[in-house]
Design a protein around this motif. Structure first.
Motif, PDB file in Angstrom:
ATOM      1  N   LYS A 230       0.837  -1.201   0.000  1.00  0.00           N
ATOM      2  CA  LYS A 230       0.000   0.000   0.000  1.00  0.00           C
ATOM      3  C   LYS A 230       0.869   1.247   0.000  1.00  0.00           C
ATOM      4  O   LYS A 230       0.588   2.231  -0.713  1.00  0.00           O
ATOM      5  N   LEU A 231       1.945   1.210   0.764  1.00  0.00           N
ATOM      6  CA  LEU A 231       2.842   2.359   0.844  1.00  0.00           C
ATOM      7  C   LEU A 231       3.519   2.613  -0.494  1.00  0.00           C
ATOM      8  O   LEU A 231       3.621   3.760  -0.952  1.00  0.00           O
ATOM      9  N   TRP A 232       3.984   1.540  -1.175  1.00  0.00           N
ATOM     10  CA  TRP A 232       4.634   1.704  -2.478  1.00  0.00           C
ATOM     11  C   TRP A 232       3.670   2.334  -3.479  1.00  0.00           C
ATOM     12  O   TRP A 232       4.045   3.222  -4.248  1.00  0.00           O
ATOM     13  N   LEU A 233       2.424   1.859  -3.480  1.00  0.00           N
ATOM     14  CA  LEU A 233       1.444   2.384  -4.430  1.00  0.00           C
ATOM     15  C   LEU A 233       1.117   3.850  -4.133  1.00  0.00           C
ATOM     16  O   LEU A 233       0.943   4.651  -5.063  1.00  0.00           O
ATOM     17  N   ALA A 234       1.019   4.186  -2.853  1.00  0.00           N
ATOM     18  CA  ALA A 234       0.746   5.586  -2.497  1.00  0.00           C
ATOM     19  C   ALA A 234       1.903   6.482  -2.919  1.00  0.00           C
ATOM     20  O   ALA A 234       1.688   7.589  -3.449  1.00  0.00           O
ATOM     21  N   PHE A 235       3.124   6.018  -2.714  1.00  0.00           N
ATOM     22  CA  PHE A 235       4.292   6.798  -3.131  1.00  0.00           C
ATOM     23  C   PHE A 235       4.338   6.944  -4.647  1.00  0.00           C
ATOM     24  O   PHE A 235       4.690   7.998  -5.181  1.00  0.00           O
ATOM     25  N   GLU A 236       4.004   5.857  -5.368  1.00  0.00           N
ATOM     26  CA  GLU A 236       3.985   5.929  -6.829  1.00  0.00           C
ATOM     27  C   GLU A 236       2.925   6.921  -7.307  1.00  0.00           C
ATOM     28  O   GLU A 236       3.134   7.655  -8.282  1.00  0.00           O
ATOM     29  N   ALA A 237       1.796   6.964  -6.606  1.00  0.00           N
ATOM     30  CA  ALA A 237       0.743   7.931  -6.946  1.00  0.00           C
ATOM     31  C   ALA A 237       1.250   9.360  -6.793  1.00  0.00           C
ATOM     32  O   ALA A 237       0.939  10.236  -7.612  1.00  0.00           O
ATOM     33  N   LEU A 238       2.046   9.614  -5.744  1.00  0.00           N
ATOM     34  CA  LEU A 238       2.635  10.950  -5.576  1.00  0.00           C
ATOM     35  C   LEU A 238       3.553  11.277  -6.751  1.00  0.00           C
ATOM     36  O   LEU A 238       3.599  12.420  -7.222  1.00  0.00           O
ATOM     37  N   GLY A 239       4.299  10.279  -7.227  1.00  0.00           N
ATOM     38  CA  GLY A 239       5.161  10.494  -8.390  1.00  0.00           C
ATOM     39  C   GLY A 239       4.361  10.856  -9.626  1.00  0.00           C
ATOM     40  O   GLY A 239       4.759  11.735 -10.407  1.00  0.00           O
ATOM     41  N   ASP A 240       3.218  10.185  -9.824  1.00  0.00           N
ATOM     42  CA  ASP A 240       2.368  10.495 -10.982  1.00  0.00           C
ATOM     43  C   ASP A 240       1.821  11.914 -10.901  1.00  0.00           C
ATOM     44  O   ASP A 240       1.756  12.630 -11.907  1.00  0.00           O
ATOM     45  N   ILE A 241       1.395  12.340  -9.710  1.00  0.00           N
ATOM     46  CA  ILE A 241       0.889  13.704  -9.553  1.00  0.00           C
ATOM     47  C   ILE A 241       2.010  14.710  -9.763  1.00  0.00           C
ATOM     48  O   ILE A 241       1.822  15.772 -10.369  1.00  0.00           O
ATOM     49  N   ALA A 242       3.200  14.380  -9.254  1.00  0.00           N
ATOM     50  CA  ALA A 242       4.349  15.279  -9.437  1.00  0.00           C
ATOM     51  C   ALA A 242       4.696  15.444 -10.912  1.00  0.00           C
ATOM     52  O   ALA A 242       5.151  16.506 -11.335  1.00  0.00           O
ATOM     53  N   PHE A 243       4.486  14.410 -11.709  1.00  0.00           N
ATOM     54  CA  PHE A 243       4.742  14.521 -13.144  1.00  0.00           C
ATOM     55  C   PHE A 243       3.728  15.448 -13.805  1.00  0.00           C
ATOM     56  O   PHE A 243       4.049  16.157 -14.766  1.00  0.00           O
ATOM     57  N   ALA A 244       2.496  15.441 -13.301  1.00  0.00           N
ATOM     58  CA  ALA A 244       1.410  16.155 -13.979  1.00  0.00           C
ATOM     59  C   ALA A 244       1.518  17.666 -13.863  1.00  0.00           C
ATOM     60  O   ALA A 244       1.056  18.387 -14.756  1.00  0.00           O
ATOM     61  N   TYR A 245       2.119  18.186 -12.788  1.00  0.00           N
ATOM     62  CA  TYR A 245       2.014  19.611 -12.509  1.00  0.00           C
ATOM     63  C   TYR A 245       3.170  20.496 -12.979  1.00  0.00           C
ATOM     64  O   TYR A 245       2.966  21.425 -13.757  1.00  0.00           O
ATOM     65  N   PRO A 246       4.391  20.317 -12.471  1.00  0.00           N
ATOM     66  CA  PRO A 246       5.417  21.363 -12.658  1.00  0.00           C
ATOM     67  C   PRO A 246       5.761  21.636 -14.125  1.00  0.00           C
ATOM     68  O   PRO A 246       5.775  20.726 -14.952  1.00  0.00           O
ATOM     69  N   TYR A 247       6.042  22.885 -14.418  1.00  0.00           N
ATOM     70  CA  TYR A 247       6.456  23.282 -15.762  1.00  0.00           C
ATOM     71  C   TYR A 247       7.554  24.342 -15.693  1.00  0.00           C
ATOM     72  O   TYR A 247       7.736  25.131 -16.621  1.00  0.00           O
ATOM     73  N   THR A 248       8.304  24.341 -14.590  1.00  0.00           N
ATOM     74  CA  THR A 248       9.311  25.389 -14.388  1.00  0.00           C
ATOM     75  C   THR A 248      10.363  25.417 -15.490  1.00  0.00           C
ATOM     76  O   THR A 248      10.910  26.480 -15.794  1.00  0.00           O
ATOM     77  N   LEU A 249      10.650  24.273 -16.093  1.00  0.00           N
ATOM     78  CA  LEU A 249      11.702  24.232 -17.110  1.00  0.00           C
ATOM     79  C   LEU A 249      11.374  25.070 -18.341  1.00  0.00           C
ATOM     80  O   LEU A 249      12.277  25.487 -19.069  1.00  0.00           O
ATOM     81  N   ILE A 250      10.100  25.300 -18.599  1.00  0.00           N
ATOM     82  CA  ILE A 250       9.748  26.076 -19.795  1.00  0.00           C
ATOM     83  C   ILE A 250       9.240  27.474 -19.460  1.00  0.00           C
ATOM     84  O   ILE A 250       8.839  28.214 -20.354  1.00  0.00           O
TER      85      ILE A 250
END
Length: 464
Positions: A230-250
């Protein structure tokens, strides 16, 4: 250097400023074009995994995580917008036309080199992720039509390879667009497509909830066989959300297209508020209604996991919009890499015809192009390599989570905070210094948790 270099601001981002070179670039961007660029760059593959992320986190942690990431993204963008001009954020004579250039100016060469590793890897990773997602969407169109013809139990199976190769060919052609300033039309089309499939995903989820007559899901999310899973899946979900948002590079690339007055940093901040608000609304709608519709059975990809079968034509249209959007999104994230590499070669080999000589080319229905052998060879090889890696690791949720968690803290948090300290001359242990340091530390811990979970998920998908 060839005449093309004078027309391509991204390739000239190694000079100090337009004013210093005596060749002022005409910037025509507005708050609306900047918003379109941001939406085109942000709403992409990440939105499709948010319902699955919600399912892993549950009804309390899921929405809170998305709101928190939206707020963090806005804060880091605000800090970065003030770093475009130096030394004054509104009228400083030196422009930082790329993220890498800003890091070099504010933090020095060593920090620039470290940032370069993360930045180029992030852009490159987005190309891989977009290739995987586009192929998945094309395959979903074929499967949708197959299920409609033969029934929902039919074994409608299609491979990914052909569709990834086709996407790669399209990107090879699109990559010959010289620079960001000639891509406004592509960003606008991409933004429209992102609105379309986000609305459809939200609408289908909402309709499914109405059809079910109840809201699926729970406070704790999808149950797992043990606490560690459960912990691994929750952490992976945080990674997916982190991919969806930031755009600082552009951010700085987009800010460099804006006309002034008003000052570019003020326009970019307003555009960022609009873009983050719009994307957050769609993210919450897609994530929440997707989870409410399917509960524990929420697919990893909302529009290609076949939680929805009908109306098949609407699913086809949504996936077609995804593909069209990712064609533009791929270029949004690839252009800075092209500019960095080609600019380095232009400085290193100023007398090379291969690097600096341009040849006019006129194609039907296209504006005149200035072709360059380095551009043609490098950009073609770049697209080919992202396609090859996507074919080798076609794991949608896991790849997105690894990329999101790996790049979230260094690129979206650490470097913007450190540059802001230098820009505003903030002294250690002042109130603002402590707040921003705490902010950075918390984000680092979240990034580490996401990276651990996403790597575990990727290894399990590859070898399990």
């Amino acid at each position: 250097m060839g005449g093309e270099t004078e027309e391509s601001p991204l390739l000239r981002s190694f000079s100090c400023s337009d004013e210093a070179s005596g060749q002022a670039l005409k910037r025509t961007g507005t708050i609306w074009t900047a918003t379109a660029h941001v939406i085109a760059g942000v709403i992409g593959a990440g939105v499709l995994s948010l319902a699955w992320s919600m399912a892993q986190l549950g009804w309390i942690a899921g929405p809170l995580a998305m709101i928190a990431f939206a707020a963090v993204t806005l804060v880091s963008t605000y800090l970065l917008c003030d770093c475009y001009r130096f030394p004054d954020p509104e009228c400083g004579p030196t422009r930082n036309r790329s993220y890498m250039e800003a890091v070099g100016l504010y933090l020095g060469e060593r920090s620039q080199q470290a940032c370069g590793i993360f930045a180029q890897e992030s852009f490159y990773g987005c190309g891989i992720a977009y290739t995987i997602t586009s192929a998945t969407s094309v395959k979903a169109i074929l499967r949708s039509n197959c299920y409609h013809r033969e029934g929902h139990k039919a074994p409608c199976r299609y491979g990914d390879t052909m569709f990834m190769l086709l996407f790669g060919v399209i990107q090879i052609v699109a990559s010959q667009i010289p620079n960001f300033h000639e891509m406004e039309w592509l960003s606008i089309i991409a933004a429209i497509m992102s609105f379309a499939y986000s609305f459809i995903g939200f609408g289908l989820g909402f309709a499914k909830v109405i059809e079910n007559g109840r809201i699926e899901g729970s406070i704790s999310g999808v149950p797992a066989s043990n606490f560690s899973d459960k912990l691994w899946l929750a952490f992976e979900a945080l990674g997916d959300i982190a991919f969806a948002y930031p755009y600082t590079l552009i951010v700085l690339e987009i800010q460099d297209t804006l006309k002034s007055p008003p000052p570019e940093n003020k326009t970019m901040k307003k555009a960022s508020v609009m873009a983050v608000f719009i994307t957050s609304f769609f993210y919450l709608c897609c994530g929440c209604f997707g989870y409410a519709a399917f509960g524990n059975e929420t697919p990893g990809n909302l529009l290609t996991g076949f939680g929805f079968f009908e109306p098949y034509w609407l699913i086809d249209f949504a996936n077609a919009c995804i593909v069209l959007h990712l064609v533009g999104g791929y270029q949004i994230y690839s252009q800075p890499v092209f500019a960095f590499v080609e600019g380095w070669f232009a400085k290193k080999y100023p007398r090379s015809h291969f690097v600096n000589k341009f040849y006019p080319l006129k194609l039907p229905l296209f504006p005149p192009l200035q072709m360059n052998l380095l551009r043609l060879c490098f950009r073609t090889a770049y697209v080919a390599s992202t396609t090859a890696i996507a074919m080798a690791f076609p794991y949608f949720n896991q790849v997105l989570a690894v990329l999101g968690a790996l790049n979230f803290w260094p690129l979206a948090i650490y470097f913007p905070v450190e540059m802001y300290f230098v820009q505003k001359k903030i002294r250690a242990w002042t109130a603002k210094w402590v707040v921003l340091r705490t902010f950075s530390l918390v984000c680092l811990l979240v990034s580490i948790m996401g990276l651990i979970g996403s790597i575990q998920g990727l290894m399990q998908a590859r070898f399990g």
